[in-house]
Design a protein around this motif. Sequence first.
Motif, PDB file in Angstrom:
ATOM      1  N   THR A 152       0.817  -1.090   0.026  1.00  0.00           N
ATOM      2  CA  THR A 152      -0.038   0.103  -0.087  1.00  0.00           C
ATOM      3  C   THR A 152       0.916   1.292   0.091  1.00  0.00           C
ATOM      4  N   ALA A 153       0.270   2.312  -0.244  1.00  0.00           N
ATOM      5  CA  ALA A 153       0.864   3.659  -0.076  1.00  0.00           C
ATOM      6  C   ALA A 153       0.999   3.957   1.137  1.00  0.00           C
ATOM      7  N   GLY A 154       1.935   3.257   1.980  1.00  0.00           N
ATOM      8  CA  GLY A 154       2.103   3.693   3.417  1.00  0.00           C
ATOM      9  C   GLY A 154       1.026   2.926   4.312  1.00  0.00           C
ATOM     10  N   ALA A 155       1.289   3.075   5.620  1.00  0.00           N
ATOM     11  CA  ALA A 155       0.294   2.319   6.388  1.00  0.00           C
ATOM     12  C   ALA A 155      -0.976   3.246   6.474  1.00  0.00           C
ATOM     13  N   THR A 156      -0.780   4.511   6.170  1.00  0.00           N
ATOM     14  CA  THR A 156      -2.110   5.484   6.334  1.00  0.00           C
ATOM     15  C   THR A 156      -3.197   4.924   5.260  1.00  0.00           C
ATOM     16  N   GLU A 157      -2.623   4.650   3.978  1.00  0.00           N
ATOM     17  CA  GLU A 157      -3.491   4.032   2.961  1.00  0.00           C
ATOM     18  C   GLU A 157      -4.119   2.660   3.498  1.00  0.00           C
ATOM     19  N   ALA A 158      -3.079   1.826   3.976  1.00  0.00           N
ATOM     20  CA  ALA A 158      -3.604   0.433   4.339  1.00  0.00           C
ATOM     21  C   ALA A 158      -4.757   0.395   5.413  1.00  0.00           C
ATOM     22  N   ILE A 159      -4.709   1.504   6.305  1.00  0.00           N
ATOM     23  CA  ILE A 159      -5.722   1.845   7.412  1.00  0.00           C
ATOM     24  C   ILE A 159      -6.883   2.122   6.751  1.00  0.00           C
ATOM     25  N   ALA A 160      -6.882   3.108   5.898  1.00  0.00           N
ATOM     26  CA  ALA A 160      -8.077   3.683   4.975  1.00  0.00           C
ATOM     27  C   ALA A 160      -8.802   2.554   4.356  1.00  0.00           C
ATOM     28  N   ALA A 161      -7.982   1.523   3.593  1.00  0.00           N
ATOM     29  CA  ALA A 161      -8.528   0.718   2.776  1.00  0.00           C
ATOM     30  C   ALA A 161      -9.142  -0.391   3.464  1.00  0.00           C
ATOM     31  N   ALA A 162      -8.521  -0.751   4.526  1.00  0.00           N
ATOM     32  CA  ALA A 162      -8.947  -1.816   5.709  1.00  0.00           C
ATOM     33  C   ALA A 162     -10.423  -1.315   6.140  1.00  0.00           C
ATOM     34  N   LEU A 163     -10.400  -0.232   6.717  1.00  0.00           N
ATOM     35  CA  LEU A 163     -11.591   0.433   7.101  1.00  0.00           C
ATOM     36  C   LEU A 163     -12.789   0.589   6.182  1.00  0.00           C
ATOM     37  N   LEU A 164     -12.547   1.107   5.053  1.00  0.00           N
ATOM     38  CA  LEU A 164     -13.414   1.265   4.068  1.00  0.00           C
ATOM     39  C   LEU A 164     -14.110  -0.213   3.235  1.00  0.00           C
ATOM     40  N   ALA A 165     -13.168  -1.029   3.528  1.00  0.00           N
ATOM     41  CA  ALA A 165     -13.530  -2.505   3.037  1.00  0.00           C
ATOM     42  C   ALA A 165     -14.381  -3.383   4.054  1.00  0.00           C
ATOM     43  N   LEU A 166     -14.122  -2.983   5.262  1.00  0.00           N
ATOM     44  CA  LEU A 166     -14.648  -4.023   6.241  1.00  0.00           C
ATOM     45  C   LEU A 166     -15.399  -3.469   7.116  1.00  0.00           C
ATOM     46  N   VAL A 167     -15.936  -1.962   7.210  1.00  0.00           N
ATOM     47  CA  VAL A 167     -17.025  -1.471   7.941  1.00  0.00           C
ATOM     48  C   VAL A 167     -18.382  -0.840   7.177  1.00  0.00           C
ATOM     49  N   GLU A 168     -19.120  -1.250   7.459  1.00  0.00           N
ATOM     50  CA  GLU A 168     -20.543  -0.844   7.045  1.00  0.00           C
ATOM     51  C   GLU A 168     -20.943   0.456   7.661  1.00  0.00           C
ATOM     52  N   PRO A 169     -21.933   1.407   7.032  1.00  0.00           N
ATOM     53  CA  PRO A 169     -22.332   2.400   7.818  1.00  0.00           C
ATOM     54  C   PRO A 169     -23.101   2.021   9.053  1.00  0.00           C
ATOM     55  N   GLY A 170     -22.831   2.707  10.096  1.00  0.00           N
ATOM     56  CA  GLY A 170     -23.294   2.350  11.289  1.00  0.00           C
ATOM     57  C   GLY A 170     -22.810   1.323  12.360  1.00  0.00           C
ATOM     58  N   ASP A 171     -21.731   0.721  11.593  1.00  0.00           N
ATOM     59  CA  ASP A 171     -20.768  -0.204  12.446  1.00  0.00           C
ATOM     60  C   ASP A 171     -20.184   0.741  13.389  1.00  0.00           C
ATOM     61  N   GLU A 172     -19.944   0.149  14.582  1.00  0.00           N
ATOM     62  CA  GLU A 172     -19.274   0.559  15.708  1.00  0.00           C
ATOM     63  C   GLU A 172     -17.684   0.000  15.508  1.00  0.00           C
ATOM     64  N   VAL A 173     -16.674   0.996  15.595  1.00  0.00           N
ATOM     65  CA  VAL A 173     -15.330   0.664  15.600  1.00  0.00           C
ATOM     66  C   VAL A 173     -14.632   0.975  17.031  1.00  0.00           C
ATOM     67  N   ILE A 174     -13.913   0.276  17.610  1.00  0.00           N
ATOM     68  CA  ILE A 174     -13.292   0.586  19.128  1.00  0.00           C
ATOM     69  C   ILE A 174     -11.805   0.976  18.443  1.00  0.00           C
ATOM     70  N   ALA A 175     -11.345   1.841  18.887  1.00  0.00           N
ATOM     71  CA  ALA A 175      -9.870   2.357  18.908  1.00  0.00           C
ATOM     72  C   ALA A 175      -9.302   2.765  20.261  1.00  0.00           C
ATOM     73  N   LEU A 176      -8.230   2.530  20.574  1.00  0.00           N
ATOM     74  CA  LEU A 176      -7.522   2.853  21.845  1.00  0.00           C
ATOM     75  C   LEU A 176      -7.180   4.514  21.562  1.00  0.00           C
ATOM     76  N   GLU A 177      -7.765   5.221  22.777  1.00  0.00           N
ATOM     77  CA  GLU A 177      -7.720   6.669  22.771  1.00  0.00           C
ATOM     78  C   GLU A 177      -6.352   6.882  23.455  1.00  0.00           C
ATOM     79  N   PRO A 178      -5.428   7.959  23.253  1.00  0.00           N
ATOM     80  CA  PRO A 178      -5.386   8.734  21.974  1.00  0.00           C
ATOM     81  C   PRO A 178      -5.038   7.818  21.004  1.00  0.00           C
TER      82      PRO A 178
END
Length: 400
Positions: free
Chosen positions: A102-128
Amino acid sequence: MTGMTSSARPLLNRRLAEFGTTIFAEMSALALSTGAINLGQGFPDTDGPEEIREAAVRALRDGRGNQYPPGPGVPELRTAITAHQQRRYGLGYDPDTEVLVTAGATEAIAAALLALVEPGDEVIALEPYYDSYAACIAMAGGRRVPVTLRAHVDEGRFRLDLDELRDAVTDRTRLLLINTPHNPTGTVLTREELAAIAELAVERDLLVVTDEVYEHLVFDDAEHVPLATFPGMRERTVSISSSGKTFSFTGWKVGWVTGAPELVTAVRSAKQYLTYVSAGPFQYAVAEALSLPESYFTDFRADMLAKRDLLAAGLAEAGFRVFRPSGTYFITTDIRPLGETDGFAFCRNLPERAGVVAIPNAVFYDHREEGAPFVRFAFCKRTGVLAEAVKRLGAATQAQ
């Protein structure tokens, strides 16, 4: 013809309305305008190994990658990635079906989330969390659910509350977005913590995306253990890493995804409509970089450890409370011992006051009040630059 700006309708869609210019752009501009030392954005101020740079030049001259490379990435790099995963972690991947460049890890993250997440799905992320996480979740139409890493002053570290993580999972949770070693806190999740995350993911049938770009930057007694190595996790985990942080060529933007064939195929389906391909000649160079002898990785880690200790000691002497990181090349500090409570105001004043740029951690939080007193400094700079920054910070705090 009437211009679009005459319409009352906002130009930016509502999903991205909360995202403006990144804090990195703002602080880097401040560094330029004031001549301050930029310890804000996480990029080295020296290049990586000369032989790897020459490998990129050789690829350019030989005509390798000057036109579109294969969509999944050049075979040499995909093979090198699988060899790296097997050698270090005992993870076996098929370079043809289970690796995507991928074009860096940033694109990998974007592509993964766009591919695997449907509108309304909850995604848990460690904050910050790294700021692109929130934007990518929004673009996918998901709903981010932050679980906060809590500052433990007595331990000098940030810790994950596993009960809080478990309580955050609902019937709408689709995916866990895990980052270890963790930016910005420098936390490296332990085997025990990762085992608990894995058990939760299997129990609740969750997908997991892991951002492991700092995998080679762990210090002291910490170890990086990929989540995909735990029982039941290989088939549900998209693992992401990149070359930029490890080899100090952040501008090349060469990252990758590894995972089960169906997961990688899904991510590729989104990625092909983002950049399609990128960094052709650099892919050949990164393939060689991944095959460098172990001494490179040992020396790289030792150099960063010395820089961590130099900056940590200087920050502590200047009056900051320092959370010494177990990984990454960032140090989070608490400005309250300096009589400050607002990280944004502190960082915006720091270039003029001390000639140094830092990043307010609050920008990485949904719960801004949790991150308000914390400020992040990068130590991936030359030793002389760090020494000068420490000198400036000490002088500024003593002048209060």
